[in-house]
Design a protein around this motif. Structure first.
Motif, mmCIF file in Angstrom:
data_model
loop_
_atom_site.group_PDB
_atom_site.id
_atom_site.type_symbol
_atom_site.label_atom_id
_atom_site.label_comp_id
_atom_site.label_asym_id
_atom_site.label_seq_id
_atom_site.Cartn_x
_atom_site.Cartn_y
_atom_site.Cartn_z
ATOM 1 N N ILE A 43 0.773 -1.180 -0.049
ATOM 2 C CA ILE A 43 0.061 -0.048 0.166
ATOM 3 C C ILE A 43 0.955 1.342 0.033
ATOM 4 C CG2 ILE A 43 -1.608 1.401 1.098
ATOM 5 C CD1 ILE A 43 -2.716 -1.391 2.327
ATOM 6 N N LEU A 82 2.163 4.919 0.552
ATOM 7 C CA LEU A 82 1.535 5.914 1.766
ATOM 8 C C LEU A 82 0.656 7.341 0.994
ATOM 9 C CD1 LEU A 82 1.918 6.931 4.466
ATOM 10 C CD2 LEU A 82 3.978 8.078 3.730
ATOM 11 N N ASN A 83 0.870 7.318 -0.249
ATOM 12 C CA ASN A 83 0.020 8.544 -0.739
ATOM 13 C C ASN A 83 -1.362 8.321 -0.830
ATOM 14 O OD1 ASN A 83 2.251 9.999 -1.510
ATOM 15 N ND2 ASN A 83 2.438 9.170 -3.396
ATOM 16 N N ASP A 84 -1.748 6.848 -0.721
ATOM 17 C CA ASP A 84 -3.304 6.750 -0.572
ATOM 18 C C ASP A 84 -3.594 7.044 0.932
ATOM 19 O OD1 ASP A 84 -3.028 5.828 -3.171
ATOM 20 O OD2 ASP A 84 -2.718 3.671 -2.553
ATOM 21 N N HIS A 85 -2.905 7.005 1.854
ATOM 22 C CA HIS A 85 -3.531 7.211 3.362
ATOM 23 C C HIS A 85 -3.067 8.564 3.595
ATOM 24 C CE1 HIS A 85 -4.833 3.171 3.721
ATOM 25 N NE2 HIS A 85 -3.489 2.652 3.115
ATOM 26 N N TRP A 86 -2.265 9.301 2.797
ATOM 27 C CA TRP A 86 -2.203 10.534 3.269
ATOM 28 C C TRP A 86 -3.153 11.624 3.995
ATOM 29 C CZ3 TRP A 86 2.094 12.359 5.332
ATOM 30 C CH2 TRP A 86 2.391 13.705 5.426
ATOM 31 N N TRP A 146 -5.825 10.662 5.166
ATOM 32 C CA TRP A 146 -6.455 10.141 6.545
ATOM 33 C C TRP A 146 -5.588 10.540 7.624
ATOM 34 C CZ3 TRP A 146 -11.122 9.145 6.601
ATOM 35 C CH2 TRP A 146 -11.750 8.825 5.714
ATOM 36 N N ILE A 147 -4.020 10.429 7.406
ATOM 37 C CA ILE A 147 -3.014 10.908 8.379
ATOM 38 C C ILE A 147 -3.243 12.114 8.564
ATOM 39 C CG2 ILE A 147 -0.824 10.988 8.631
ATOM 40 C CD1 ILE A 147 -0.331 8.365 6.757
ATOM 41 N N ALA A 189 -6.146 12.629 10.713
ATOM 42 C CA ALA A 189 -6.043 12.062 12.310
ATOM 43 C C ALA A 189 -5.298 13.038 12.883
ATOM 44 C CB ALA A 189 -5.161 10.777 11.906
#
Length: 109
Positions: free
Chosen positions: A2, A4-8, A10-11, A14
């Motif tokens: 996965i 990291l750009n896909d979850h950026w 959400w990070i 958060a």
């Protein structure tokens, strides 16, 4: 794997929520321990009023959005009227705000 750009987003969300709720938690936890007559409370009050004054001055001198289409004289004049009403009415914020907004709407009508 996965990326990291896909979850950026959400990070970032958060971290923003953590910063917001941590400061609120600290405020709630410390509110009962700070005396309203203490120097720390007076400092926080002064900073709060200074931030509010700076925001109001910014809105009057450097407006954004629909307020930017109004004239500087209109904004300064209605703010002066609202301040005079506030001073004459011995700090009646609701009255001064109502009259200031009413005059502003009347002038623009």
């Amino acid at each position: 794997m996965i990326a990291l750009n896909d979850h950026w987003p959400w990070i970032v969300l958060a971290c923003s929520a953590l910063a917001t709720y941590a400061s609120r938690f600290l405020g709630a936890a410390l509110s009962g321990r700070i005396s309203p007559q203490s120097a720390a409370f007076a400092w926080v009050s002064c900073v709060t009023y200074a931030l509010l004054a700076a925001l109001i001055v910014r809105m009057i001198l450097f407006p954004m959005g629909a307020l930017a289409s109004t004239g500087l004289g209109t904004r300064l004049g209605t703010a002066a009227i609202a301040f005079i009403v506030f001073a004459v009415s011995r700090g009646n914020l609701l009255l001064s705000l109502t009259i200031g907004v009413g005059v502003f709407v009347y002038v623009l009508w």
